[in-house]
Enzyme design. Structure first.
Site, PDB file in Angstrom:
ATOM      1  N   SER A 278      26.285 -44.998 -32.555  1.00 23.72           N
ATOM      2  CA  SER A 278      25.814 -45.904 -33.610  1.00 23.72           C
ATOM      3  C   SER A 278      26.843 -47.007 -33.883  1.00 23.72           C
ATOM      4  CB  SER A 278      25.480 -45.096 -34.867  1.00 23.72           C
ATOM      5  OG  SER A 278      24.632 -45.804 -35.728  1.00 23.72           O
TER       6      SER A 278
ATOM      7  N   ASP B 290      18.904 -43.580 -33.093  1.00 23.43           N
ATOM      8  CA  ASP B 290      20.327 -43.423 -33.390  1.00 23.43           C
ATOM      9  C   ASP B 290      20.915 -42.125 -32.823  1.00 23.43           C
ATOM     10  OD1 ASP B 290      22.786 -42.818 -35.038  1.00 23.43           O
ATOM     11  OD2 ASP B 290      22.186 -44.694 -36.007  1.00 23.43           O
TER      12      ASP B 290
END
Length: 317
Positions: A78, A192
């Site tokens: 991320s 993510d």
């Protein structure tokens, strides 16, 4: 600021578009992990996710690199994938700092109801930023090996992306559910990396790294009790993530955990104070990491992994 009227409009739009369907690929197998070619990796940095807290990675890395602790490999999740890719592209942490410190939420998150019901941003803002600031377009062009970790939405696998096109992999790693729409890679959808593993030290171990430094941006648990059902859900997810992280860190040589409970994932205005917190932590830990590094790499005396926890509050900007 989002007010009640905006929330009602957003909710109604979700309901009206709920019939839109996402179709998974017909493939019976998940997209295979793609690890970069590698050899003789002494030091690996594993940079965890954290949204607006990600700028802390820059501060920590700046101080470690000053002391000669330079990564031969970066694994990013991320926000950690964004920082890691920028560094792997240039090997210049000062340049990474200059690029990220001025960034505001709206620079990276373009919001529109056109992307509902799968998110409120298609990632165009982040993609534009990456295109403007990365020289490399493929992993193979980076100056050091780098891996972005994403979560396969269909199969649930943590997927290491370290070959082929660079920018889609970073976008996938940072596709925060509900905000960014999932990213399609080879016909499968990714979100993510933190959904599956926010601190993927196991990828560095799989690649044979001899000394693994993990920087975890632990959100911490707020002191105030939840005031509604969504607050309870959010706290439960935070608790789950903390337990998941403990399991994921097995095998790391040094873990730096920076708790930043005051900083939300998409908060604005904290960049400078969070960066400075990272520098403070990096300065404090560099000598300890260097000593352990010498013991393991030079004298071949592995020691029990160490964890440094920083939980002092970040002052409001």
């Amino acid at each position: 600021m989002v007010n009640n009227k905006n929330l009602i409009v957003l909710f109604c739009t979700f309901i009206l578009t709920a019939c839109t369907e996402m179709r998974f690929a017909d493939s019976p197998h998940p997209y295979a992990p793609q690890l970069p070619d590698h050899q003789n990796i002494n030091i690996a940095f594993v940079l965890g996710g954290g949204g607006a807290k990600g700028i802390a990675h820059v501060g920590v890395m700046e101080e470690l690199i000053k002391q000669g602790i330079k990564p031969d490999l970066i694994i990013g999740c991320s926000a950690g994938a964004i920082v890691g890719a920028l560094y792997a592209d240039s090997q210049d942490i000062e340049k990474v700092k200059q690029l990220l410190l001025p960034q505001m939420r709206e620079d990276l998150v373009n919001i529109s109801l056109n992307f509902l019901p799968f998110g409120i941003s298609d990632g165009y803002g982040l993609q534009s930023f990456l295109k403007s600031n990365l020289k490399s377009r493929y992993f193979e062009q980076l100056k050091i090996p780098f891996v972005a970790v994403a979560t396969n939405l269909q199969f649930g696998d943590m997927t290491a992306l370290g070959k082929g096109e660079l920018i889609p992999a970073i976008r996938a790693s940072a596709a925060f559910p509900g905000i960014f729409t999932p990213v399609a890679i080879e016909g499968q959808f990714f979100v993510d990396g933190g959904v599956a593993n926010n601190v993927p030290a196991e990828v560095a171990r799989r690649m044979g790294a001899k000394f693994i430094v993990v920087i975890e941006l632990d959100a911490g648990l707020p002191e105030t009790a939840p005031s509604n059902a969504l607050g309870i859900l959010r706290r439960c997810l935070q608790i789950s993530l903390r337990h998941q992280s403990r399991l994921a860190l097995v095998g790391a040589d040094y873990v730096i955990k920076i708790a930043l409970p005051e900083v939300g994932t998409f908060d604005n205005g904290f960049n400078e104070v969070v960066y400075q917190r990272g520098r403070e932590v990096g300065r404090h830990e560099a000598a300890k990491i260097w000593a352990l590094l010498q013991e393991k790499l030079v004298h071949n005396k592995p020691k029990k992994p160490q964890v440094a926890l920083y939980s002092a509050p970040v002052p409001h900007p």
